[in-house]
Design a protein around this motif. Structure first.
Motif, PDB file in Angstrom:
ATOM      1  N   ILE A 106       0.866  -1.178   0.000  1.00 14.32           N
ATOM      2  CA  ILE A 106       0.000   0.000   0.000  1.00 14.32           C
ATOM      3  C   ILE A 106       0.903   1.229   0.000  1.00 14.32           C
ATOM      4  CG2 ILE A 106      -1.643   1.351   1.350  1.00 14.32           C
ATOM      5  CD1 ILE A 106      -2.923  -1.203   2.272  1.00 14.32           C
ATOM      6  N   SER A 107       0.787   2.042  -1.026  1.00 12.16           N
ATOM      7  CA  SER A 107       1.631   3.224  -1.168  1.00 12.16           C
ATOM      8  C   SER A 107       0.973   4.485  -0.637  1.00 12.16           C
ATOM      9  CB  SER A 107       2.002   3.428  -2.644  1.00 12.16           C
ATOM     10  OG  SER A 107       0.811   3.514  -3.434  1.00 12.16           O
ATOM     11  N   SER A 108      -0.359   4.471  -0.524  1.00  9.07           N
ATOM     12  CA  SER A 108      -1.073   5.666  -0.092  1.00  9.07           C
ATOM     13  C   SER A 108      -2.329   5.270   0.662  1.00  9.07           C
ATOM     14  CB  SER A 108      -1.433   6.547  -1.307  1.00  9.07           C
ATOM     15  OG  SER A 108      -2.181   7.666  -0.914  1.00  9.07           O
ATOM     16  N   ALA A 109      -2.569   5.942   1.802  1.00 11.02           N
ATOM     17  CA  ALA A 109      -3.780   5.722   2.593  1.00 11.02           C
ATOM     18  C   ALA A 109      -4.265   7.076   3.088  1.00 11.02           C
ATOM     19  CB  ALA A 109      -3.505   4.782   3.773  1.00 11.02           C
ATOM     20  N   ILE A 110      -5.477   7.458   2.712  1.00  7.09           N
ATOM     21  CA  ILE A 110      -6.014   8.771   3.058  1.00  7.09           C
ATOM     22  C   ILE A 110      -7.432   8.630   3.584  1.00  7.09           C
ATOM     23  CG2 ILE A 110      -4.589  10.018   1.394  1.00  7.09           C
ATOM     24  CD1 ILE A 110      -7.024  10.092  -0.472  1.00  7.09           C
ATOM     25  N   TRP A 111      -7.829   9.576   4.439  1.00  9.15           N
ATOM     26  CA  TRP A 111      -9.190   9.627   4.953  1.00  9.15           C
ATOM     27  C   TRP A 111     -10.099  10.347   3.960  1.00  9.15           C
ATOM     28  CZ3 TRP A 111     -10.955   6.826   8.792  1.00  9.15           C
ATOM     29  CH2 TRP A 111     -10.119   6.445   9.835  1.00  9.15           C
ATOM     30  N   TYR A 112     -11.357   9.965   3.978  1.00 13.53           N
ATOM     31  CA  TYR A 112     -12.368  10.752   3.281  1.00 13.53           C
ATOM     32  C   TYR A 112     -12.474  12.085   4.019  1.00 13.53           C
ATOM     33  CZ  TYR A 112     -16.941  11.969   1.306  1.00 13.53           C
ATOM     34  OH  TYR A 112     -17.975  12.597   0.665  1.00 13.53           O
ATOM     35  N   PRO A 113     -12.352  13.234   3.332  1.00 16.12           N
ATOM     36  CA  PRO A 113     -12.216  14.515   4.037  1.00 16.12           C
ATOM     37  C   PRO A 113     -13.421  14.917   4.881  1.00 16.12           C
ATOM     38  CG  PRO A 113     -11.546  14.715   1.734  1.00 16.12           C
ATOM     39  CD  PRO A 113     -12.214  13.390   1.881  1.00 16.12           C
ATOM     40  N   VAL A 114     -14.607  14.435   4.549  1.00 16.70           N
ATOM     41  CA  VAL A 114     -15.816  14.905   5.221  1.00 16.70           C
ATOM     42  C   VAL A 114     -15.996  14.258   6.583  1.00 16.70           C
ATOM     43  CG1 VAL A 114     -18.323  15.106   5.051  1.00 16.70           C
ATOM     44  CG2 VAL A 114     -16.904  15.433   3.025  1.00 16.70           C
ATOM     45  N   ASP A 115     -15.781  12.947   6.681  1.00 17.64           N
ATOM     46  CA  ASP A 115     -15.910  12.244   7.956  1.00 17.64           C
ATOM     47  C   ASP A 115     -15.008  11.024   7.948  1.00 17.64           C
ATOM     48  OD1 ASP A 115     -17.281  10.030   6.686  1.00 17.64           O
ATOM     49  OD2 ASP A 115     -19.097  11.226   6.710  1.00 17.64           O
ATOM     50  N   THR A 121      -7.341   3.583  -0.028  1.00 16.49           N
ATOM     51  CA  THR A 121      -5.983   3.042  -0.119  1.00 16.49           C
ATOM     52  C   THR A 121      -5.614   2.804  -1.579  1.00 16.49           C
ATOM     53  OG1 THR A 121      -6.836   0.780   0.146  1.00 16.49           O
ATOM     54  CG2 THR A 121      -6.085   1.918   2.145  1.00 16.49           C
ATOM     55  N   GLY A 122      -4.369   3.104  -1.906  1.00 20.59           N
ATOM     56  CA  GLY A 122      -3.833   2.825  -3.232  1.00 20.59           C
ATOM     57  C   GLY A 122      -2.637   1.909  -3.111  1.00 20.59           C
ATOM     58  N   SER A 123      -2.503   0.978  -4.055  1.00 20.69           N
ATOM     59  CA  SER A 123      -1.504  -0.080  -3.899  1.00 20.69           C
ATOM     60  C   SER A 123      -0.751  -0.341  -5.189  1.00 20.69           C
ATOM     61  CB  SER A 123      -2.194  -1.364  -3.416  1.00 20.69           C
ATOM     62  OG  SER A 123      -1.307  -2.464  -3.431  1.00 20.69           O
ATOM     63  N   TYR A 124       0.366  -1.045  -5.033  1.00 21.04           N
ATOM     64  CA  TYR A 124       1.139  -1.477  -6.190  1.00 21.04           C
ATOM     65  C   TYR A 124       0.456  -2.610  -6.957  1.00 21.04           C
ATOM     66  CZ  TYR A 124       5.237   1.282  -4.849  1.00 21.04           C
ATOM     67  OH  TYR A 124       6.101   2.310  -4.570  1.00 21.04           O
ATOM     68  N   ASP A 125      -0.659  -3.122  -6.438  1.00 23.30           N
ATOM     69  CA  ASP A 125      -1.384  -4.168  -7.171  1.00 23.30           C
ATOM     70  C   ASP A 125      -2.341  -3.579  -8.208  1.00 23.30           C
ATOM     71  OD1 ASP A 125      -3.364  -3.101  -5.614  1.00 23.30           O
ATOM     72  OD2 ASP A 125      -3.838  -4.935  -4.525  1.00 23.30           O
ATOM     73  N   HIS A 126      -2.151  -2.287  -8.538  1.00 23.08           N
ATOM     74  CA  HIS A 126      -2.913  -1.591  -9.576  1.00 23.08           C
ATOM     75  C   HIS A 126      -4.359  -1.308  -9.156  1.00 23.08           C
ATOM     76  CE1 HIS A 126      -0.062  -3.354 -12.914  1.00 23.08           C
ATOM     77  NE2 HIS A 126       0.595  -2.980 -11.816  1.00 23.08           N
ATOM     78  N   LYS A 147       1.048   0.650 -11.242  1.00 17.93           N
ATOM     79  CA  LYS A 147       1.238   0.827  -9.806  1.00 17.93           C
ATOM     80  C   LYS A 147       0.727   2.200  -9.368  1.00 17.93           C
ATOM     81  CE  LYS A 147       5.441  -2.022  -9.553  1.00 17.93           C
ATOM     82  NZ  LYS A 147       6.895  -1.998  -9.226  1.00 17.93           N
ATOM     83  N   VAL A 148       0.058   2.237  -8.250  1.00 20.55           N
ATOM     84  CA  VAL A 148      -0.453   3.492  -7.705  1.00 20.55           C
ATOM     85  C   VAL A 148       0.599   4.065  -6.759  1.00 20.55           C
ATOM     86  CG1 VAL A 148      -2.282   4.592  -6.383  1.00 20.55           C
ATOM     87  CG2 VAL A 148      -2.821   2.671  -7.901  1.00 20.55           C
ATOM     88  N   GLU A 168       2.173   4.800 -12.334  1.00 22.55           N
ATOM     89  CA  GLU A 168       3.320   4.702 -13.220  1.00 22.55           C
ATOM     90  C   GLU A 168       2.937   4.977 -14.667  1.00 22.55           C
ATOM     91  OE1 GLU A 168       4.970   0.822 -13.083  1.00 22.55           O
ATOM     92  OE2 GLU A 168       3.082  -0.210 -13.474  1.00 22.55           O
ATOM     93  N   ASP A 169       1.645   5.128 -14.937  1.00 24.39           N
ATOM     94  CA  ASP A 169       1.182   5.541 -16.253  1.00 24.39           C
ATOM     95  C   ASP A 169       1.342   7.052 -16.383  1.00 24.39           C
ATOM     96  OD1 ASP A 169      -0.100   4.938 -18.806  1.00 24.39           O
ATOM     97  OD2 ASP A 169      -1.786   6.086 -18.022  1.00 24.39           O
ATOM     98  N   VAL A 170       1.433   7.554 -17.613  1.00 28.13           N
ATOM     99  CA  VAL A 170       1.660   8.981 -17.837  1.00 28.13           C
ATOM    100  C   VAL A 170       0.408   9.808 -17.589  1.00 28.13           C
ATOM    101  CG1 VAL A 170       3.520   8.574 -19.474  1.00 28.13           C
ATOM    102  CG2 VAL A 170       1.166   8.701 -20.310  1.00 28.13           C
ATOM    103  N   GLN A 171      -0.743   9.191 -17.515  1.00 28.41           N
ATOM    104  CA  GLN A 171      -1.991   9.924 -17.334  1.00 28.41           C
ATOM    105  C   GLN A 171      -2.415   9.944 -15.874  1.00 28.41           C
ATOM    106  OE1 GLN A 171      -4.636   7.869 -20.057  1.00 28.41           O
ATOM    107  NE2 GLN A 171      -4.330   9.411 -21.641  1.00 28.41           N
ATOM    108  N   VAL A 172      -2.974  11.090 -15.468  1.00 30.26           N
ATOM    109  CA  VAL A 172      -3.558  11.230 -14.140  1.00 30.26           C
ATOM    110  C   VAL A 172      -5.038  10.897 -14.258  1.00 30.26           C
ATOM    111  CG1 VAL A 172      -3.983  12.781 -12.207  1.00 30.26           C
ATOM    112  CG2 VAL A 172      -1.907  13.028 -13.572  1.00 30.26           C
TER     113      VAL A 172
END
Length: 450
Positions: A106-115, A121-126, A147-148, A168-172
């Motif tokens: 897991i490369s990224s873990a963030i809360w939902y901003p409202v509550d 979670t974003g992971s290297y498993d795409h 990969k995320v 790892e892709d060029v597009q956001v």
């Protein structure tokens, strides 16, 4: 400190000034906490940390063993050392054993901003997964092309629920939670996108940093980026305060009005007609003969010269916008930290010196609430720099291996760091008000006191 309290009681300083002084004093005295311990359940390096933005109570972590955990940092699980050390164990964790858990790091873990009812979670498993906090079940799953590296949600958004994903892709790609589908993609980078960050002043502006060394600004309501930061364009000094600028603008407006009135008195010169049928000659700069050039004028970042501008000589590994939305901090694999003025898009040339930064993965920067200090993971230590002067003010040593992420809690003025040693460390202010009270009482005692 007691002098500030006395000045506040006398009305010599304003409440906001008093609060900022106390917080600045607490930040300058940060050290490894000896009364608060986070018991990490992770068996891999900590890649992401975030305290929820609503209550400031729950800490979310993501690690390379494909696990994510949530901690209650306000209420301890138990106490050790005669009640002096508070142990904070995770409330729950999800890992590979979960039926729909991630398979790789897991490369990224963030809360939902409202509550705190959802986290992402974003992971290297795409995959990017949206989790229900109460049931610890996956409620939404987005399949990515690679990969995320980083995910982000806008903290000021009221009109959308988009997750920006750098892969790892060029597009956001923008993932819409409300519909469960991709909203659209943003094309412009020439290599993978390692970090993404939303503006703190506009819900429509997204900032991305790529492995191509470019930092791009996107208005998600339009196609194409509208700004590409160029490290060769620079300006010196901090932007003047809003009140000073408004006063200067009033003076300039009054001068322009007086000049305009003087021009109206003069006789009007007859205009010469040109081939285009208008009374004024068209400028070559403002002329837009074709539809394609008009699109380029609307999006300067798409111009061939500006489109190849770079902000760093290597990959952009970290981005952080100040709370007021006026400045951007960037870190790169060229071991440089840079401060950008978002109004002009120029490099402010603040010299942070050359620091050792990780080049193989994204790092998570943190900024204090008053936007005076930036905390940067520098291999096995975390360094605090003054944003406006670039001078290093503090060095935090406690991890045994490289530090990947840090998060500053503005509620308690505490710093949380995670690294490859699988540990989450807490850095708290060293002095408390009780210590200052005891010192003051000791000074007030005289020779006849018992």
């Amino acid at each position: 400190m007691w002098k500030d309290i006395g000045d506040r009681e006398m009305g010599k300083i304003r409440p906001n000034s008093f609060s900022s002084r106390i917080k600045s004093n607490r930040i300058s005295n940060l050290q490894l906490s000896n009364n608060k311990d986070i018991v990490s359940p992770h068996r891999g390096s900590i890649n992401s940390l975030q305290v929820d933005l609503t209550e400031g109570r729950y800490l979310l972590s993501g690690a390379s063993d494909a696990s994510a955990a949530v901690f209650d940092i306000q209420r301890a699980t138990n106490y050790e050392g005669d009640g002096l050390i508070a142990k904070h164990k995770c409330l729950f964790s999800v890992d590979k054993q979960h039926q729909k858990g991630h398979k790789y790091a897991i490369s990224s873990a963030i809360w939902y901003p409202v509550d705190t009812g959802l986290f992402v979670t974003g992971s290297y498993d795409h995959h990017i997964k949206v989790w229900d906090t109460n049931t610890t079940q996956v409620v939404m799953n987005f399949k990515m092309p690679g990969k995320v590296y980083r995910t982000a949600m806008s903290t000021v958004a009221t009109s959308h629920m988009l997750i920006a994903a750098g892969t790892e892709d060029v597009q956001v790609r923008l993932c819409d939670i409300s519909s469960g589908a991709f909203a659209h993609t943003l094309s412009g980078h020439r290599d993978g996108v390692m970090t993404v960050e939303w503006s703190t002043s506009s819900e429509w502006v997204l900032i991305t940093g790529g492995c191509d060394g470019a930092i791009r600004f996107w208005d998600i309501r339009r196609a194409g980026c509208f700004l590409v930061l160029d490290q060769s364009q620079s300006q010196l000094g901090q932007r003047p305060p809003v009140l000073a600028r408004s006063a200067a603008n009033k003076v300039s407006v009054s001068k322009s009005l007086s000049a305009g009135q003087n021009l109206l008195v003069k006789s009007r010169v007859p205009q010469k007609k040109y081939a285009n049928g208008h009374g004024m000659k068209q400028s070559t700069i403002g002329r837009m003969p074709s539809k394609g050039s008009a699109r380029q004028r609307l999006h300067p970042g798409m111009l061939s010269i500006q489109d190849r501008a770079t902000a760093h000589y290597g990959a952009v590994t970290g981005l952080k916008v100040t709370d007021d939305g006026m400045y951007l901090l960037s870190a790169g694999s060229d071991s440089r930290i840079k401060l950008w003025d978002l109004e002009s898009g120029y490099n402010t040339l603040v010299n942070f010196g050359k620091v050792r930064l990780q080049a193989s993965k994204a790092i998570q920067l943190a900024v204090s609430q008053d936007s005076a200090q930036v905390f940067v993971p520098c291999m096995a230590v975390v360094k605090a720099f003054d944003i406006w002067s670039g001078k290093m003010s503090l060095t935090f040593r406690g991890h045994y291996e490289s530090v990947n992420c840090c998060w500053f809690s503005s509620q308690d003025q505490e710093l949380y760091t995670g690294g490859n040693d699988r540990q989450i460390l807490v850095w708290s202010p060293s002095k408390t008000i009780t210590d200052d009270t005891n010192e003051r009482q000791a000074k007030d005692e005289d020779s006849w006191s018992d």
